[in-house]
Design a protein around this motif. Sequence first.
Motif, mmCIF file in Angstrom:
data_model
loop_
_atom_site.group_PDB
_atom_site.id
_atom_site.type_symbol
_atom_site.label_atom_id
_atom_site.label_comp_id
_atom_site.label_asym_id
_atom_site.label_seq_id
_atom_site.Cartn_x
_atom_site.Cartn_y
_atom_site.Cartn_z
ATOM 1 N N LEU A 1 -62.565 21.304 21.042
ATOM 2 C CA LEU A 1 -62.800 20.002 20.405
ATOM 3 C C LEU A 1 -61.751 19.722 19.339
ATOM 4 O O LEU A 1 -61.274 18.592 19.198
ATOM 5 C CB LEU A 1 -64.203 19.959 19.797
ATOM 6 N N GLU A 2 -61.361 20.744 18.583
ATOM 7 C CA GLU A 2 -60.320 20.547 17.567
ATOM 8 C C GLU A 2 -58.987 20.232 18.243
ATOM 9 O O GLU A 2 -58.241 19.365 17.794
ATOM 10 C CB GLU A 2 -60.179 21.784 16.678
ATOM 11 N N LYS B 1 -61.345 15.821 19.022
ATOM 12 C CA LYS B 1 -62.636 15.168 19.243
ATOM 13 C C LYS B 1 -63.601 15.432 18.087
ATOM 14 O O LYS B 1 -64.688 14.865 18.063
ATOM 15 C CB LYS B 1 -63.265 15.673 20.542
ATOM 16 N N THR B 2 -63.209 16.275 17.146
ATOM 17 C CA THR B 2 -64.144 16.588 16.061
ATOM 18 C C THR B 2 -64.272 15.428 15.078
ATOM 19 O O THR B 2 -64.962 15.538 14.081
ATOM 20 C CB THR B 2 -63.711 17.842 15.282
ATOM 21 N N ARG B 3 -63.599 14.322 15.371
ATOM 22 C CA ARG B 3 -63.845 13.129 14.550
ATOM 23 C C ARG B 3 -65.081 12.392 15.014
ATOM 24 O O ARG B 3 -65.569 11.507 14.317
ATOM 25 C CB ARG B 3 -62.657 12.183 14.653
ATOM 26 N N GLN B 4 -65.553 12.713 16.201
ATOM 27 C CA GLN B 4 -66.706 11.984 16.744
ATOM 28 C C GLN B 4 -67.990 12.473 16.100
ATOM 29 O O GLN B 4 -68.221 13.673 16.025
ATOM 30 C CB GLN B 4 -66.811 12.212 18.251
ATOM 31 N N PHE B 5 -68.810 11.529 15.655
ATOM 32 C CA PHE B 5 -70.105 11.958 15.136
ATOM 33 C C PHE B 5 -71.248 11.176 15.761
ATOM 34 O O PHE B 5 -72.373 11.255 15.321
ATOM 35 C CB PHE B 5 -70.148 11.889 13.607
ATOM 36 N N TRP B 6 -70.952 10.436 16.813
ATOM 37 C CA TRP B 6 -72.005 9.596 17.393
ATOM 38 C C TRP B 6 -72.486 10.113 18.749
ATOM 39 O O TRP B 6 -73.310 9.514 19.389
ATOM 40 C CB TRP B 6 -71.497 8.167 17.547
ATOM 41 N N ARG B 7 -71.943 11.220 19.206
ATOM 42 C CA ARG B 7 -72.435 11.756 20.478
ATOM 43 C C ARG B 7 -72.608 13.259 20.359
ATOM 44 O O ARG B 7 -72.013 13.896 19.501
ATOM 45 C CB ARG B 7 -71.471 11.411 21.606
ATOM 46 N N SER B 8 -73.433 13.800 21.240
ATOM 47 C CA SER B 8 -73.703 15.222 21.195
ATOM 48 C C SER B 8 -72.515 15.993 21.780
ATOM 49 O O SER B 8 -71.986 15.620 22.823
ATOM 50 C CB SER B 8 -74.976 15.503 21.992
ATOM 51 N N PHE B 9 -72.094 17.067 21.117
ATOM 52 C CA PHE B 9 -70.949 17.809 21.658
ATOM 53 C C PHE B 9 -71.344 18.539 22.940
ATOM 54 O O PHE B 9 -70.527 18.764 23.818
ATOM 55 C CB PHE B 9 -70.374 18.779 20.622
ATOM 56 N N SER C 1 -73.173 16.619 16.744
ATOM 57 C CA SER C 1 -71.956 16.031 17.300
ATOM 58 C C SER C 1 -70.783 16.998 17.145
ATOM 59 O O SER C 1 -70.897 18.020 16.482
ATOM 60 C CB SER C 1 -71.637 14.748 16.537
ATOM 61 N N ARG D 1 -78.162 13.104 14.629
ATOM 62 C CA ARG D 1 -77.102 12.855 15.618
ATOM 63 C C ARG D 1 -75.784 13.486 15.145
ATOM 64 O O ARG D 1 -75.081 14.145 15.902
ATOM 65 C CB ARG D 1 -76.950 11.351 15.804
#
Lengths: 315, 253
Positions: free
Chosen positions: B105-106, B110-118, A179, A175
Motif C-alpha cells: 500500500l505504501e 494507497k495509504t492516503r485512502q481513508f474511505w475504503r477498507s484495505f 482503511s 471506516r
Amino acid sequence: MRLIRIGAGLPLLLAAVASFFLFPEYLSLLNTLFILAIFALAYDLLQGHAGVVSLGHAVFFGMGAYTAAVLAAHGVTEPVVGLLAALLLSGLLALLLTRIVVVGNDLTRLLVTLGIGFLMLEAANQARWLTGGADGMSDFTMGPVLGLFRFDFAGETAFWYSLAALVLVYAFLWRLTTSPFGLALRGIRENVRRMPAIGAPVRRHLATAYTISGGIAGLAGALLAQTSNFASLDMLGFERSAEVMMMATLGGTGSIPGVVLGAVGFSYLKDALSAMSPKYWHLGIGLVLMLSVFVLRGGIAGGVSALLRRLRGWE
Amino acid sequence: MTPAIETEGLTLRYGHFTAVGDVSLRVEAGARHALIGPNGAGKTSLVHALTGNVPATAGRIRVAGQDVTVLSQAERVRRGLARTFQINQLFRGLTVIENVSLAILERERKTRQFWRSFAADRAVAEEAREHLSFAHLEEMADRPVRSLPYGSQRLVEIAIALATRPRVLVLDEPAAGVPAAQSESIFERINALPRDLTLLFVEHDMGLVFRFAERITVLVGGRIMTEGTPAEIQADERVREVYLGRRGHHGAA
Ligand SMILES: Nc1ncnc2c1ncn2[C@@H]1O[C@H](COP(=O)(O)OP(=O)(O)OP(=O)(O)O)[C@@H](O)[C@H]1O
Ligand SMILES: [Mg+2]
C-alpha cells in the motif's frame, strides 16, 4: 477483538437511544457523555491508533467551543454551520501545530503539547474582547438546528443533535481505522523504525492524523458550547486534556467502542466518587486507572476481548 | 553496465568513532554479493549508511547510476533500494498479511485512502499472497507476527522488503538467530529470488557465503580489506588470519 470492533457499534447505539426513554430527566448529562465520547475518540486516533501521545488536546476542544460561541455571538446562530466552522478551524490549528508536534519522541511530544496547552490558555485568557477571559462567554443564543429543531430546556434536541454527531464520528473513524491510512497508522504504532524502510512518509501520516484528530476534537468542543450555551477557559485547560487521556486508557486505547465506554465510565466514576468524597475522588480515579491498566490490561475493551477469548477457548 | 550500487569514500562516524571509513564499494547489477567481516567490523553500519537509515558522515552513494546521497531512507526505497534488518523490525501486533500489505500500500501510495477498507483491495491482497507464498508463509497469513516462530519471523522480514518491489535488496544477516537447519532454508529462498534482483547480503556462516555469493567484500575495522571471488577470498591469507582465524569453527571446509 474483531468481533467487538464490528459488533459493538449497534448495541451501543441502541443503549444510547434507550437511555432517552429510560432517563428522561438526565438528558443534558447524557448529552455531555456523547460529547466527551466524541472528544475521546478524536484523541484516541492519536494514542490508540498511531501510538503517539498528546497532553494538550483540549486546545482543539476549546478552539471549537470558542469558534462556535464567537460565531453565534456575531449572528451566525445556525448550529450545524458553527459545527463545521469549528471542525475546519480546529483542524487548521492542528495542521499548523503538526510541525512542532510530529517531530521528536513521546517525551518531547508530551512537553510540547503541554506547553501549547498553557500558551493557548493564556492567549484565550488575555483576549477578553473575544473570549470573555476568565468569565467565559454566555451572551449568545443558538438558533434551531438546520432551522428546524429548537434547543429546549429538557435537552431533547441537544440529546439527538449530539448523538447524531457521535454516530457520524464513530462511523467515520471506524471506516478510517480499517482503511489503508488506518493500517499505516497502526504500522507507525507497531514499529515506527520500520516504516521509512518500506518507503512510508511517516511525518505526513502523523500530520494527517493530527489534523483529523484536532478537527474532531474541535467539533466536540463546539457541541458543548452550543448545547450548554457557554464557552469557558476550562474547556481548553490541562485538566480536560488529562481527562481525555484517562478516558481512552480506561476504555481501552485503540478500540473505538472501548473508548466510548471509557468516556461514559470515566464521567460516571468522577461523578460517583466526587459525590462520595469531594476531597479524595482523585484517589479513587487513580486506583481505577491502575486497575484498568494492570488488571484488565487494555481497559474495558481489553477486559472484554480477554473474556471473549476465554469463552471461545472453552467451547 | 551501470553498477547497482556504487559508493565513493562512504564514511559513517558515531561521535569520534569511525564505524565505516572511506568505503568505495561496487555491486554489479544482478550480483549475489556478500559482505563479511568479524563482529563489530561495521557491516550493519555500512548497511545503515547505504540505505539512509543513518545519514552518512561523508561520501557519495549511487543506486543504478542515480545519486541518492541526499535522499531520505523512504525516498531511496522508492528508487528501488530495500533492506532487511539483522534484528527483526516487524509490525509485531499486525498479522503477517497486514505486514506485507502495508508495504504494498505504501509503494502504491494507497495509504492516503481513508474511505475504503484495505482488506477489500483485491489487487493488494493477491499480491500480498504471492509474496507470502514465495516466503512459504501462506499458512500463517492471518496470525499476528509476534506469535510466529523466530525462523518464520525472519522470512516476514524478507517478505516485507520484497513487497516494496526493490531492484536492489540489502540483507543484513537474514538468518541471524535461527538454528543452522533453518538458515539453510532461508538462504534457499534468497537463492530463489529473480536473477535481475541485485542482492547484497551480510552473513557470518562461511559455508553459506561460499555457496551463495559470487563476489565477496571483506570489511575489517570499518574499511574494505579486500574483495574477490569466493575462491580468491578462501585463498587469501590475510582474510584467514583476521577473520577466519578468529572464527575458526566457521572456516570453510
Ligand atoms: N549507534 C551507535 N553509536 C555508537 N557506536 C555504534 C553505534 N552502532 C554501532 N556502533 C559501533 O560501531 C561498530 C560497528 O558496529 P556494526 O553493528 O556496524 O558492526 P557489524 O559488523 O554489523 O557487527 P555484527 O557482526 O556483530 O553485526 C561497533 O564497534 C559498534 O559498537
Ligand atoms: Mg551487524
